[in-house]
Design a protein around this motif. Structure first.
Motif, PDB file in Angstrom:
ATOM      1  N   CYS A 232      -1.673   7.102  28.116  1.00 42.68           N
ATOM      2  CA  CYS A 232      -2.528   7.181  29.154  1.00 42.68           C
ATOM      3  C   CYS A 232      -3.074   6.562  29.830  1.00 42.68           C
ATOM      4  N   VAL A 233      -3.248   5.904  30.894  1.00 44.51           N
ATOM      5  CA  VAL A 233      -3.473   4.723  31.655  1.00 44.51           C
ATOM      6  C   VAL A 233      -4.605   4.829  32.635  1.00 44.51           C
ATOM      7  N   VAL A 234      -5.306   4.653  31.767  1.00 46.80           N
ATOM      8  CA  VAL A 234      -6.805   5.124  33.302  1.00 46.80           C
ATOM      9  C   VAL A 234      -8.002   3.883  32.839  1.00 46.80           C
ATOM     10  N   VAL A 235      -8.563   4.007  33.652  1.00 52.06           N
ATOM     11  CA  VAL A 235     -10.044   2.741  33.527  1.00 52.06           C
ATOM     12  C   VAL A 235     -10.697   2.454  31.895  1.00 52.06           C
ATOM     13  N   ASN A 236     -11.131   3.624  31.572  1.00 52.70           N
ATOM     14  CA  ASN A 236     -12.418   3.493  30.889  1.00 52.70           C
ATOM     15  C   ASN A 236     -12.542   3.774  29.599  1.00 52.70           C
ATOM     16  N   SER A 237     -12.824   3.965  29.087  1.00 50.33           N
ATOM     17  CA  SER A 237     -13.150   5.110  27.842  1.00 50.33           C
ATOM     18  C   SER A 237     -13.753   6.583  28.157  1.00 50.33           C
TER      19      SER A 237
ATOM     20  N   GLN B 174     -13.530   7.703  31.462  1.00 50.35           N
ATOM     21  CA  GLN B 174     -11.605   9.082  31.591  1.00 50.35           C
ATOM     22  C   GLN B 174     -11.041   8.550  30.362  1.00 50.35           C
ATOM     23  N   THR B 175     -10.502   8.775  29.652  1.00 52.64           N
ATOM     24  CA  THR B 175      -9.738   8.559  28.538  1.00 52.64           C
ATOM     25  C   THR B 175     -10.104   9.824  27.564  1.00 52.64           C
ATOM     26  N   ASP B 176     -11.756   9.833  27.495  1.00 48.21           N
ATOM     27  CA  ASP B 176     -12.172  11.107  26.970  1.00 48.21           C
ATOM     28  C   ASP B 176     -12.018  12.174  27.670  1.00 48.21           C
ATOM     29  N   ALA B 177     -11.828  12.770  29.133  1.00 46.46           N
ATOM     30  CA  ALA B 177     -11.291  13.320  30.047  1.00 46.46           C
ATOM     31  C   ALA B 177     -10.672  14.217  29.726  1.00 46.46           C
ATOM     32  N   VAL B 178      -9.649  13.056  29.655  1.00 45.29           N
ATOM     33  CA  VAL B 178      -7.930  13.168  29.107  1.00 45.29           C
ATOM     34  C   VAL B 178      -8.026  13.705  28.331  1.00 45.29           C
TER      35      VAL B 178
ATOM     36  N   PHE C  90     -10.156  15.869  26.656  1.00 48.03           N
ATOM     37  CA  PHE C  90     -11.051  16.707  26.429  1.00 48.03           C
ATOM     38  C   PHE C  90     -12.093  17.420  27.236  1.00 48.03           C
ATOM     39  N   GLY C  91     -11.458  16.827  27.829  1.00 44.33           N
ATOM     40  CA  GLY C  91     -12.089  17.484  29.194  1.00 44.33           C
ATOM     41  C   GLY C  91     -11.463  18.869  29.984  1.00 44.33           C
ATOM     42  N   ASP C  92     -12.033  19.662  30.707  1.00 45.79           N
ATOM     43  CA  ASP C  92     -11.297  20.765  31.764  1.00 45.79           C
ATOM     44  C   ASP C  92     -10.089  20.457  31.904  1.00 45.79           C
ATOM     45  N   GLY C  93      -8.496  21.037  31.045  1.00 46.86           N
ATOM     46  CA  GLY C  93      -6.875  20.560  30.901  1.00 46.86           C
ATOM     47  C   GLY C  93      -6.939  19.221  30.244  1.00 46.86           C
ATOM     48  N   GLY C  94      -7.751  19.261  29.435  1.00 46.69           N
ATOM     49  CA  GLY C  94      -7.688  18.339  28.575  1.00 46.69           C
ATOM     50  C   GLY C  94      -6.210  18.064  27.958  1.00 46.69           C
TER      51      GLY C  94
ATOM     52  N   MET D 164     -11.527  -1.110  26.412  1.00 48.11           N
ATOM     53  CA  MET D 164     -13.051  -0.043  26.219  1.00 48.11           C
ATOM     54  C   MET D 164     -13.602  -0.778  24.886  1.00 48.11           C
ATOM     55  N   ALA D 165     -15.067  -0.231  24.648  1.00 48.49           N
ATOM     56  CA  ALA D 165     -15.531  -1.033  23.527  1.00 48.49           C
ATOM     57  C   ALA D 165     -14.227  -0.768  22.136  1.00 48.49           C
ATOM     58  N   PRO D 166     -14.365  -1.219  21.161  1.00 53.12           N
ATOM     59  CA  PRO D 166     -13.734  -1.401  19.598  1.00 53.12           C
ATOM     60  C   PRO D 166     -14.687   0.088  19.603  1.00 53.12           C
ATOM     61  N   SER D 167     -15.755   0.255  19.441  1.00 54.74           N
ATOM     62  CA  SER D 167     -16.095   1.271  18.789  1.00 54.74           C
ATOM     63  C   SER D 167     -15.501   2.766  19.213  1.00 54.74           C
ATOM     64  N   GLU D 168     -15.777   2.737  20.585  1.00 58.23           N
ATOM     65  CA  GLU D 168     -14.852   3.478  21.560  1.00 58.23           C
ATOM     66  C   GLU D 168     -13.370   4.195  20.765  1.00 58.23           C
ATOM     67  N   ALA D 169     -12.635   3.564  21.357  1.00 55.00           N
ATOM     68  CA  ALA D 169     -11.307   3.483  19.854  1.00 55.00           C
ATOM     69  C   ALA D 169     -11.103   4.066  19.000  1.00 55.00           C
ATOM     70  N   LYS D 170     -12.674   3.575  17.837  1.00 53.93           N
ATOM     71  CA  LYS D 170     -12.602   4.162  16.529  1.00 53.93           C
ATOM     72  C   LYS D 170     -12.823   5.775  17.114  1.00 53.93           C
ATOM     73  N   ARG D 171     -13.651   5.809  17.768  1.00 50.51           N
ATOM     74  CA  ARG D 171     -13.843   7.088  17.444  1.00 50.51           C
ATOM     75  C   ARG D 171     -13.151   8.784  18.138  1.00 50.51           C
ATOM     76  N   LEU D 172     -12.245   7.838  19.371  1.00 54.24           N
ATOM     77  CA  LEU D 172     -11.246   8.354  19.588  1.00 54.24           C
ATOM     78  C   LEU D 172     -10.178   8.701  19.025  1.00 54.24           C
ATOM     79  N   SER D 173     -10.284   8.405  18.052  1.00 53.15           N
ATOM     80  CA  SER D 173      -9.086   8.516  16.892  1.00 53.15           C
ATOM     81  C   SER D 173      -9.273   8.992  15.551  1.00 53.15           C
ATOM     82  N   SER D 174     -11.069   9.095  15.415  1.00 50.72           N
ATOM     83  CA  SER D 174     -11.499   9.750  14.875  1.00 50.72           C
ATOM     84  C   SER D 174     -11.228  11.125  14.910  1.00 50.72           C
ATOM     85  N   ARG D 175     -11.260  11.773  15.894  1.00 49.49           N
ATOM     86  CA  ARG D 175     -11.449  13.162  16.524  1.00 49.49           C
ATOM     87  C   ARG D 175      -9.899  13.459  16.747  1.00 49.49           C
ATOM     88  N   LEU D 176      -8.768  12.861  17.194  1.00 49.12           N
ATOM     89  CA  LEU D 176      -7.461  12.572  16.929  1.00 49.12           C
ATOM     90  C   LEU D 176      -7.089  12.923  16.071  1.00 49.12           C
TER      91      LEU D 176
END
Length: 309
Positions: free
Chosen positions: A71-76, A78-82, A84-88, A105-117
């Motif tokens: 995933c090579v997007v701009v920020n957290s 857009q990553t979240d949309a990729v 968990f968004g429509d067609g995610g 992105m902020a380290p806290s966002e990386a941790k949040r996304l990892s936890s959800r996955l």
């Protein structure tokens, strides 16, 4: 550590086909991987088809048969949309597959996304990148990565294909993001300082090409000075990295530093120059456009773009 050269091939989805994502996808194709790409821009998609990859109509379609998603997007956001968004991709990726996140992105966002996955046993690799479009196209990026040993093992052949150096920084997501923010801290300051110095040189009546030649052979040089000052010399502000990138990244840095109660006055001053440049309508031009802001403030003259022959 330097990336090795794995012979393993796999199905890889690349989400985000801007200058960096396109180069990374092309490098994967050259190394024999089966690549499916997605980008909302039809132009970007058509370019990738010409390189030998396939194009999907949505992120979820792109990952249908992929063991690794890059995933090579701009920020957290857009990553979240990729994810968990429509067609995610989150509902489609199978357990044990790897999601490589290269957005800054902020380290806290990386941790949040990892936890959800992890809820679906999807492996997450926090893997921001550096090197620019040319190195992306040549498979020669630097990757600052953190994640579980299993994530590294399953993603190694993809990392090998797109990077000259892969720094394995730790087992926890967020470490890679933190190191990338230190890089952006320095990069943002260095570009702003280069712009400030070159416009001062103009005010002093110096020949800017000569100043560039002297500084690049002297102790005041930096990679960013050498890389971005040619934009000023040519009057060509087509973006390598845009003003808005540094508005975003130095803004994240300010938030991180404030949470740590740590002063970053040089980064704060640089951020103000990027904000002023964006506010003047140059947000999507190269970050070297800060020089144009300094020129407007001071009445200095800068080179203009050469007419096409």
């Amino acid at each position: 550590m330097s990336a090795g050269k794995s012979a393993e091939k796999s199905n890889v989805a690349v989400i985000g086909l801007g200058s960096m994502g396109f180069g990374m996808a092309s490098s994967l194709v050259r190394r024999g991987h089966a690549v499916v790409g997605y980008d909302p821009s039809a132009t970007a998609a058509e370019r990738l088809v010409a390189s030998g990859a396939r194009i999907a109509e949505s992120p979820s379609e792109a990952v249908a048969n992929a063991s690794v998603v890059l995933c090579v997007v701009v920020n957290s956001a857009q990553t979240d949309a990729v994810l968990f968004g429509d067609g995610g991709v989150f509902p489609v990726m199978p357990p044990g597959s790897v999601f490589i996140s290269s957005a800054t992105m902020a380290p806290s966002e990386a941790k949040r996304l990892s936890s959800r996955l992890a809820e679906r046993e999807i492996l997450y690799l926090d893997a921001p990148i550096s090197g620019g479009a040319a190195k992306a196209a040549n498979g020669a990026l630097t990757i600052m990565a953190s994640g579980s040993p299993n994530a590294f093992a399953r993603a190694r052949h993809v990392l090998d294909a797109v990077a000259a150096k892969v720094y394995r920084l730790g087992d926890e997501p967020g470490i890679g993001a933190s190191v990338k923010m230190i890089n952006q801290h320095l990069a943002g300051i260095h570009i702003a300082a280069a712009c400030e110095a070159m416009v001062l040189a103009s005010k002093l009546g110096l020949d800017l090409s000569t100043v560039y030649e002297v500084i690049t052979a002297s102790a005041g040089n930096s990679w960013m000075f050498e890389n971005r000052v040619p934009h000023i010399l040519d009057g060509d502000y087509r973006p390598l990295s845009s003003v808005e990138i540094f508005v975003k990244d130095l803004g994240i840095l300010q938030d991180m530093a404030r949470a740590e109660r740590y002063p970053v006055p040089l980064a704060a001053a640089a951020l103000q120059m990027y904000l002023a440049t964006s506010g003047a309508g140059m947000g999507h031009d190269d970050a070297a456009s800060v020089a144009r802001t300094y020129a407007k403030l001071s009445g200095a003259s800068l080179p203009t773009a050469k007419a096409a022959s």
